[in-house]
Design an enzyme around this catalytic site. Sequence first.
Site, PDB file in Angstrom:
ATOM      1  CG  HIS A  80      -1.515   1.335   1.548  1.00 41.16           C
ATOM      2  ND1 HIS A  80      -2.462   1.953   0.753  1.00 41.16           N
ATOM      3  CD2 HIS A  80      -1.290   2.193   2.567  1.00 41.16           C
ATOM      4  CE1 HIS A  80      -2.782   3.120   1.278  1.00 41.16           C
ATOM      5  NE2 HIS A  80      -2.075   3.298   2.372  1.00 41.16           N
TER       6      HIS A  80
ATOM      7  CG  ASP B  30       7.637  18.352 -26.012  1.00 42.61           C
ATOM      8  OD1 ASP B  30       7.805  17.877 -24.880  1.00 42.61           O
ATOM      9  OD2 ASP B  30       6.952  17.797 -26.888  1.00 42.61           O
TER      10      ASP B  30
ATOM     11  CD1 TRP C  95       6.855   3.060   4.400  1.00 40.92           C
ATOM     12  CD2 TRP C  95       7.908   3.953   2.641  1.00 40.92           C
ATOM     13  NE1 TRP C  95       7.222   4.329   4.734  1.00 40.92           N
ATOM     14  CE2 TRP C  95       7.877   4.913   3.670  1.00 40.92           C
ATOM     15  CE3 TRP C  95       8.511   4.290   1.444  1.00 40.92           C
ATOM     16  CZ2 TRP C  95       8.421   6.178   3.546  1.00 40.92           C
ATOM     17  CZ3 TRP C  95       9.068   5.571   1.315  1.00 40.92           C
ATOM     18  CH2 TRP C  95       9.022   6.502   2.363  1.00 40.92           C
TER      19      TRP C  95
ATOM     20  CB  SER D 257      11.020   5.962 -13.692  1.00 40.44           C
ATOM     21  OG  SER D 257       9.949   6.830 -13.885  1.00 40.44           O
ATOM     22  CB  SER D 258      12.242   9.279  -9.713  1.00 42.59           C
ATOM     23  OG  SER D 258      11.343   8.311  -9.320  1.00 42.59           O
TER      24      SER D 258
ATOM     25  CG  HIS E  88      12.753  14.105   6.258  1.00 43.56           C
ATOM     26  ND1 HIS E  88      11.639  13.752   6.980  1.00 43.56           N
ATOM     27  CD2 HIS E  88      12.681  15.436   6.089  1.00 43.56           C
ATOM     28  CE1 HIS E  88      10.943  14.834   7.243  1.00 43.56           C
ATOM     29  NE2 HIS E  88      11.553  15.869   6.726  1.00 43.56           N
TER      30      HIS E  88
ATOM     31  CD  GLU F 277      10.152   9.667  -2.331  1.00 44.41           C
ATOM     32  OE1 GLU F 277      11.176   9.892  -2.997  1.00 44.41           O
ATOM     33  OE2 GLU F 277       9.025   9.490  -2.827  1.00 44.41           O
TER      34      GLU F 277
ATOM     35  CE1 TYR G 263       9.077  17.631   4.725  1.00 47.36           C
ATOM     36  CE2 TYR G 263      11.235  18.623   4.648  1.00 47.36           C
ATOM     37  CZ  TYR G 263      10.116  18.249   5.361  1.00 47.36           C
ATOM     38  OH  TYR G 263      10.056  18.498   6.691  1.00 47.36           O
TER      39      TYR G 263
ATOM     40  CB  SER H  52       1.512  28.841  -4.498  1.00 40.00           C
ATOM     41  OG  SER H  52       1.977  28.343  -3.276  1.00 40.00           O
TER      42      SER H  52
ATOM     43  CG  HIS I 264      12.795  13.891  12.033  1.00 40.55           C
ATOM     44  ND1 HIS I 264      12.855  15.098  11.399  1.00 40.55           N
ATOM     45  CD2 HIS I 264      12.092  13.097  11.203  1.00 40.55           C
ATOM     46  CE1 HIS I 264      12.224  15.037  10.253  1.00 40.55           C
ATOM     47  NE2 HIS I 264      11.751  13.822  10.109  1.00 40.55           N
ATOM     48  CG  HIS I 265      11.949   9.579   9.758  1.00 42.39           C
ATOM     49  ND1 HIS I 265      10.630   9.498   9.390  1.00 42.39           N
ATOM     50  CD2 HIS I 265      12.437  10.673   9.133  1.00 42.39           C
ATOM     51  CE1 HIS I 265      10.347  10.501   8.566  1.00 42.39           C
ATOM     52  NE2 HIS I 265      11.419  11.225   8.395  1.00 42.39           N
TER      53      HIS I 265
ATOM     54  CB  THR J 180       6.126  24.591   7.199  1.00 47.31           C
ATOM     55  OG1 THR J 180       7.301  23.825   6.967  1.00 47.31           O
ATOM     56  CG2 THR J 180       4.942  23.849   6.640  1.00 47.31           C
TER      57      THR J 180
ATOM     58  CE  LYS K  59       5.484  27.018   0.297  1.00 52.76           C
ATOM     59  NZ  LYS K  59       6.536  27.099  -0.656  1.00 52.76           N
TER      60      LYS K  59
ATOM     61  NE  ARG L 264       3.909   3.012  11.135  1.00 54.82           N
ATOM     62  CZ  ARG L 264       4.813   3.629  10.355  1.00 54.82           C
ATOM     63  NH1 ARG L 264       5.827   4.259  10.910  1.00 54.82           N
ATOM     64  NH2 ARG L 264       4.705   3.611   9.056  1.00 54.82           N
TER      65      ARG L 264
END
Lengths: 537, 385, 162
Positions: free
Chosen positions: A81, A110, A146, A173-174, A257, A259, A261, A272, A306-307, A332, A335, A454
């Site tokens: 998932h 293009d 994941w 790909s990315s 991390h 990622e 963002y 925006s 921090h993870h 943040t 924004k 979790r």
Amino acid sequence: MSVATHDDAHAHDHHDHGPAKGFMRWVTTTNHKDIGTLYLITGLIMFFVGGAMALVIRAELFEPGLQYVDPHFFNQMTTLHALIMVFGAVMPAFAGLANWMIPMMIGAPDMALPRMNNWSFWLLPFSFVMLASTLFMDGGAAAAGWTLYPPLVLQTGNALPFTVFTVHMLGMSSIMAAINIIVTVFNMRAPGMTMMKLPLFVWTWVITAFLLIAVMPVFAGAVTMLLTDKFFGTSFFNAAGGGDPVLYQHLFWFFGHPEVYILILPSFGIISSIIPTFSRKPLFGYASMVYATSAIGLLSFIVWAHHQYTVGMPLAGELYFTYATMLIAVPTGVKVFNWLATMWKGAMTFETPMLFAIAFVVLFTMGGFTGLMMSISPADLQYHDTYFIVAHFHYVLVPGAVFALFAATYYWLPKWTGHMYDERLGQLHFWLTTISVNICFFPQHFVGLAGMPRRIPDYAVQFAEFNAMSSVGAFVFGFSQLIFAYVIYKAIQGGEKATSEVWEGAEAHGLEWHLSSPPPYHSWTVAPEKEIISDLH
Amino acid sequence: MKKTLQLLTSFWSVIWGVAYAETGTGTGVGWGALNLPAGVTPDSHDIHDLHMTILWICVAIGVLVYGILIYSLIHHRKSKGVEPAKFHENTVLEVVWTIIPFVILIAMAVPATKVMMKVYDTSESEMSIKVTGYQWKWRYEYLTDGLGKGIDFFSSLDAKSNEARQLGSKIDPSTVDHYLLNVDNPLVIPANKKIRILLTAADVLHAWWVPEFGWKKDAIPGFVTDGWIKVEQPGIYRGQCAELCGRDHGFMPIVVVVKSEAEYKQWVAEQLGKKEANKPDISKSLTLEELNAKGKEVYAANCAACHMPNGEGMAGTFPAIKGSKVATGPIADHVKMVLHGKAAMPAFKDQLNDVETAAVVTYQRNGFDNNKGDSIQPADIQAYK
Amino acid sequence: MGVNIMVESEHDADKGEKTIILRPNGSLSRRQALALLAFCGLVMGAVGFFCFLVGAWLVLPFSGLEWLLLAYCLHLSLKQSQQREVIIITDSLVQVEKGRYRPEQTYQFQRAWVMLDWMQSPIQGRPSRLALKLHGKEVEIGRFLVESERQALARELKVLLG
């Protein structure tokens, strides 16, 4: 000596780029809009696939006890998932928007490297087929979450190498998409389109692309080391051989991390764009938005651990990562305040894109608050790996990233298809989605704080009520998305003709609104006038 | 400031009917399970207070932000006939809303730092317990002389929960006492002693977490992490593994029984006595039937989670016992596999005594249609260790 | 670099020569591209080296490959924008030179007879095509220009040749 100016329908097949016909058009296309469409459709399909897995999870968690699936299968579901939603739904959808909108927004015909663009898309379907096929292998799909933490992930059966290859292909790909975007934005801007004139969606994507190319090699390296540990006897992450399982976590989150963002920065760009249009006011604090986004991008490199507050880092490490993480709240906050100031004294109307944008601001801010709470390391010793975390990242990813994608789709759908979408169905989709997403995820804050870990398939009975509520919300949310798919289908089929401006006064907010709806196959073969660019907000 | 916060906290408790401080398990019940437990250790109180402080700061900011948003949504809409303003920047405002959050953050960082330093201070502890995570049970070893040194046992999900949690068991979990939060052998500790918990793992990552104690920490194979607790009130406290550790991650709870010092000493004496009394008699020869019967119990408790109750394992992940090369090959290799493990297969030499090892090996060779007919006696196990 | 001028004209009155230089749009100069590459190399190299130091040397080859890909892509895109077409019109000749950095192909036409062929695409929104033609010999010019520039060029040539 004469000058002939005439129309000739036959003589220019060899250089004209109208779409080829049928299926091969899509396989061989190098057109940014075609590829954008492919990305968006892939994203939508994977959103439903990943969503179906979420519903398996929520069905099992509807009440205590195991009713439907084996715990091992449950773990495969949570793992897939997440992988599918992150790499299959949200990232391709953003890449699709980038492909569609960036050339239109910067005044280019293009993308800079159209053939590579084709490859970067066509890697995706193959990787997802491979990932899905791991479900049917001996030992099932990867079931270690994941994050693919060793040593647990090394217990995966035959699926491990295929999962790792999938990750490699998605990474390639990315990277290709990111490089294409960087080259396009740097080298293909129309005259007069300076960096500080770029729409924020383009800015946020450029920063996202830089994040991608900076961290993807780390992830690719880390998962490759998993493979060599399993099959070639290395001991990168194996303590018995002198390695360290926590090293993998550092590598993963050094990628992971930024990622997260990568999943949210383009949303900031979308919001925006939408809020100023429907507030009929220029965006407040454009420059500070650009700086804030850059600051968030930079900070994302120095906060990864921090993870991992609970892995037993030295005290100094815990404190450093606490302070650095808290700092993210500043840009943040800037924004959010800028969005509020943009709405302030505007003349707002509430079409579906604006509704989703407002819900984004409200609910993303909720996720921001819990994020701030979790940045405090001692408190996180309690929050870590509970449903409080699950609630947090779903608040930033669902009403965050996914709502931004909904908003973007409704906002630009008339531009893409040339038809207005069904506003009544759009509003219905909005209300069902927004209400159910809160029913689904809000109670998870409570069970998490009360002690529910979790990634468990079954739980103690005191968590039953909130989990039941959460499951009901999840199912309503899931089925509401069928409306979304139908609205898109309907707009493609036909409907009220959209003007080139689409939204009242939108012309002042971006170059894309100066092109016809739908736009020509090649976007800006007629260069945008410099006056148009300098008049943009 | 702190007084106001406490007041607000109790207000929050009252309106939601929070019962977390009153129940024995402390995790609250049903709709009342809303917030972090206030806990029973100094760390957990500090962390709870810190949590409430940040929560209220967030609520205050939220009221402000959402208030402005709602005001704007009501008054600044086109249907009211307003003309949109034209402004798009205001340097003073932008500087202010960059600096104020910064100040708030510093105000949060100060207490956070203080609490973290306390949580990390494991010095001057009065006793130590080593906790090892296994797939899927905990092992507790008491390390301090006179306070239980020599006590060493495994703690896994209790039989009733285990029965009820099987897929399609048809047993209503609400009829099971402390469903999924109960174990066969709880960890027993004395109240009001600073206890250092040393954590490690035997196979994959685990995390040891009792919410009432205020923290969790990962158990990492090959490494030792630590934390400390000093529980103020005797009682029973429950928690769970908090790091995904495979199939039965959700089924390896933690139960800690906190006793007064006198009762604890008594418990230690009992345990050490029992240990002496229950020392398996390895000299005694057992019949094949006796070994098989004992082996079946040992298998159910230790092996069935991976190799499945029917011995067929899980294709690709956990090999079958039924017809396996190990269980039908030379008995020496079979015993070595059980004692020392291999890759994902844990070493059982510390988990099983010689009688249990002999019994389970014999059972695996004769059950599941393997029908080898051979057996091994407890006295012969020592040779393979 | 004059990135904003895609069509440059020069008139040398002494020689009676008129020169038109066509270049595609490119908002990135060679120098800026190198700076960008250096910046990315620095960041990716630092990340890779840091990983190497903590024992994860397998990250480095991936960083290296990715940087090479980035460099190659920038090179391709820049090469694209280095294309030049120089149209030199003298009393007797019209000469078209195409190439990057130096003329790679040269085409010559008798000024008296050359025809300017400007074809609109039948489909709206697609680019038009501008070519010089004589005796079955044909050379397309300004393919990489955007429509308004091609239009302006066509008009200018029309005047010059007409």
